[in-house]
Scaffold this motif. Structure first.
Motif, PDB file in Angstrom:
ATOM      1  N   HIS A   1       5.716   6.324   3.874  1.00 55.71           N
ATOM      2  CA  HIS A   1       4.648   5.891   3.753  1.00 55.71           C
ATOM      3  C   HIS A   1       4.243   4.817   5.054  1.00 55.71           C
ATOM      4  CE1 HIS A   1       2.805   8.400   0.821  1.00 55.71           C
ATOM      5  NE2 HIS A   1       3.783   8.229   0.193  1.00 55.71           N
TER       6      HIS A   1
ATOM      7  N   SER B   1      12.857   7.476  -4.118  1.00 53.61           N
ATOM      8  CA  SER B   1      11.626   6.687  -4.058  1.00 53.61           C
ATOM      9  C   SER B   1      11.178   5.796  -2.959  1.00 53.61           C
ATOM     10  CB  SER B   1      11.272   6.269  -5.479  1.00 53.61           C
ATOM     11  OG  SER B   1      11.345   7.238  -6.289  1.00 53.61           O
TER      12      SER B   1
ATOM     13  N   ARG C   1       1.684   4.890   7.994  1.00 60.72           N
ATOM     14  CA  ARG C   1       0.746   3.499   8.383  1.00 60.72           C
ATOM     15  C   ARG C   1       0.845   2.946   9.661  1.00 60.72           C
ATOM     16  NH1 ARG C   1       0.061   4.190   3.300  1.00 60.72           N
ATOM     17  NH2 ARG C   1      -1.583   3.348   2.036  1.00 60.72           N
TER      18      ARG C   1
ATOM     19  N   ARG D   1       0.942  -1.280   0.099  1.00 58.80           N
ATOM     20  CA  ARG D   1       0.136   0.040   0.005  1.00 58.80           C
ATOM     21  C   ARG D   1       1.133   1.374  -0.085  1.00 58.80           C
ATOM     22  NH1 ARG D   1      -5.591  -0.475   3.489  1.00 58.80           N
ATOM     23  NH2 ARG D   1      -6.319  -2.348   2.544  1.00 58.80           N
ATOM     24  N   SER D   2       1.938   1.206   0.650  1.00 55.08           N
ATOM     25  CA  SER D   2       3.113   2.277   0.785  1.00 55.08           C
ATOM     26  C   SER D   2       3.396   2.507  -0.636  1.00 55.08           C
ATOM     27  CB  SER D   2       3.801   2.054   1.922  1.00 55.08           C
ATOM     28  OG  SER D   2       3.242   2.049   3.076  1.00 55.08           O
ATOM     29  N   ARG D   3       4.077   1.390  -1.425  1.00 48.39           N
ATOM     30  CA  ARG D   3       4.678   1.511  -2.582  1.00 48.39           C
ATOM     31  C   ARG D   3       3.716   2.053  -3.669  1.00 48.39           C
ATOM     32  NH1 ARG D   3       5.458  -2.705  -5.544  1.00 48.39           N
ATOM     33  NH2 ARG D   3       7.119  -1.674  -6.728  1.00 48.39           N
ATOM     34  N   ALA D   4       2.326   1.791  -3.549  1.00 48.09           N
ATOM     35  CA  ALA D   4       1.377   2.300  -4.234  1.00 48.09           C
ATOM     36  C   ALA D   4       1.209   3.842  -4.449  1.00 48.09           C
ATOM     37  CB  ALA D   4      -0.209   1.761  -3.962  1.00 48.09           C
ATOM     38  N   GLU D   5       1.537   4.357  -3.291  1.00 47.94           N
ATOM     39  CA  GLU D   5       1.507   5.708  -3.072  1.00 47.94           C
ATOM     40  C   GLU D   5       2.742   6.495  -3.863  1.00 47.94           C
ATOM     41  OE1 GLU D   5      -0.936   7.658  -1.160  1.00 47.94           O
ATOM     42  OE2 GLU D   5      -1.819   5.941  -0.880  1.00 47.94           O
ATOM     43  N   VAL D   6       3.818   5.719  -4.059  1.00 49.01           N
ATOM     44  CA  VAL D   6       5.011   6.407  -4.615  1.00 49.01           C
ATOM     45  C   VAL D   6       4.909   5.993  -6.287  1.00 49.01           C
ATOM     46  CG1 VAL D   6       7.383   6.227  -4.569  1.00 49.01           C
ATOM     47  CG2 VAL D   6       6.027   6.174  -2.518  1.00 49.01           C
TER      48      VAL D   6
ATOM     49  N   THR E   1       9.779   2.927  -7.666  1.00 47.38           N
ATOM     50  CA  THR E   1      10.381   2.843  -6.264  1.00 47.38           C
ATOM     51  C   THR E   1      11.853   2.475  -6.337  1.00 47.38           C
ATOM     52  OG1 THR E   1       9.874   0.507  -5.942  1.00 47.38           O
ATOM     53  CG2 THR E   1       8.515   2.276  -4.983  1.00 47.38           C
TER      54      THR E   1
END
Length: 187
Positions: free
Chosen positions: A32, A25, A36, A12-17, A20
Motif C-alpha cells: 500500500h 500483513s 501511495r 493510511r497504508s496500515r488502515a488498509e490492512v 499488521t
C-alpha cells in the motif's frame, strides 16, 4: 515531505490492512505504501526514502537489535534491517515506543511462535514506487544521491548504546524483562 507526511503515508497504508503484526500483513502495508508513493510521483518516493533512512539511523541501537534477536530467535544484520521494516509497518506509535523502550514490544501481541517479524518489502518500498513511476530502477539511486545534502552525516558504523551478548539469558532478562518473559520463559 516532513516526518508527519511520512507517517501519514504509513498510517493510511496500515488502515488498509488492519492487523499488521505478522510478516504477511506487514508486507501488505508495504504494498500500500508503494501504491501511495507511486501515485504521488517519483520525487515523493525519494523524499520518503530520506525519511526512512533517518528512522533507520534512529533505530540503529543495540537494545532494539536485542529485542529483534529475541522476537526472531536470532537476528543477522539484514534481519535487523527487515525487522525495522516490520517495525515501521506497525505505525508511528509502536515505532516511537520501541525506539524509546524496546521492551515495549512485548505489549504488541506478536505470536511468540512466529519468528517472522520482518518486512523486507518496506525496506524497498520507495525504490519500488520510484521504479514503477519511472520505469528505471537505477534512476532511484541517482535521484537519492542528487538530493543528499553535503552536510548530511554518514550513517553510524556501529549501533548506538551498549553492546552486549544476546545469547546471555541473564543479560537479556535484565535488559528486556517483558520480552524475555515471552520469548525466553524460565523453564
Amino acid at each position: 515531505m516532513n516526518r508527519e507526511d511520512f507517517w501519514e503515508i504509513v498510517e493510511r497504508s496500515r488502515a488498509e490492512v488492519g492487523d499488521t503484526r505478522d510478516a504477511a500483513s506487514a508486507a501488505a502495508v508495504a504494498r500500500h505504501v508503494v501504491a501511495r508513493l507511486t501515485a504521488l510521483g517519483p520525487s515523493t518516493a525519494v523524499e520518503f526514502q530520506h525519511f526512512y533512512e533517518a528512522l533507520n539511523e534512529e533505530s540503529y541501537r543495540w537494545d532494539l537489535w536485542a529485542a529483534a534477536y529475541l522476537m526472531r530467535s536470532g537476528c543477522s544484520d539484514d534481519g535487523f534491517d527487515y525487522f525495522r521494516g516490520w517495525l515501521v509497518a506497525q505505525g508511528r506509535v509502536v515505532w516511537e515506543q520501541a525506539v524509546a523502550d524496546p521492551d515495549s514490544l512485548a505489549a504488541v501481541g506478536v505470536d511468540p511462535d512466529d519468528d517472522m517479524v520482518d518486512c523486507e518489502a518496506m525496506v524497498a518500498a520507495a525504490g519500488d514506487a520510484h521504479a514503477t513511476s519511472t520505469g528505471d530502477r537505477e534512476a532511484f539511486w541517482a535521484a537519492l544521491e542528487q538530493t543528499e545534502g553535503d552536510d548530511e552525516p554518514a550513517a553510524p558504523a556501529d549501533p548506538a548504546g551498549e553492546d552486549f551478548d544476546f545469547d546471555d539469558d541473564e543479560q537479556m532478562r535484565a535488559r528486556l524483562p517483558r520480552l524475555a518473559a515471552v520469548y525466553r520463559p524460565v523453564q
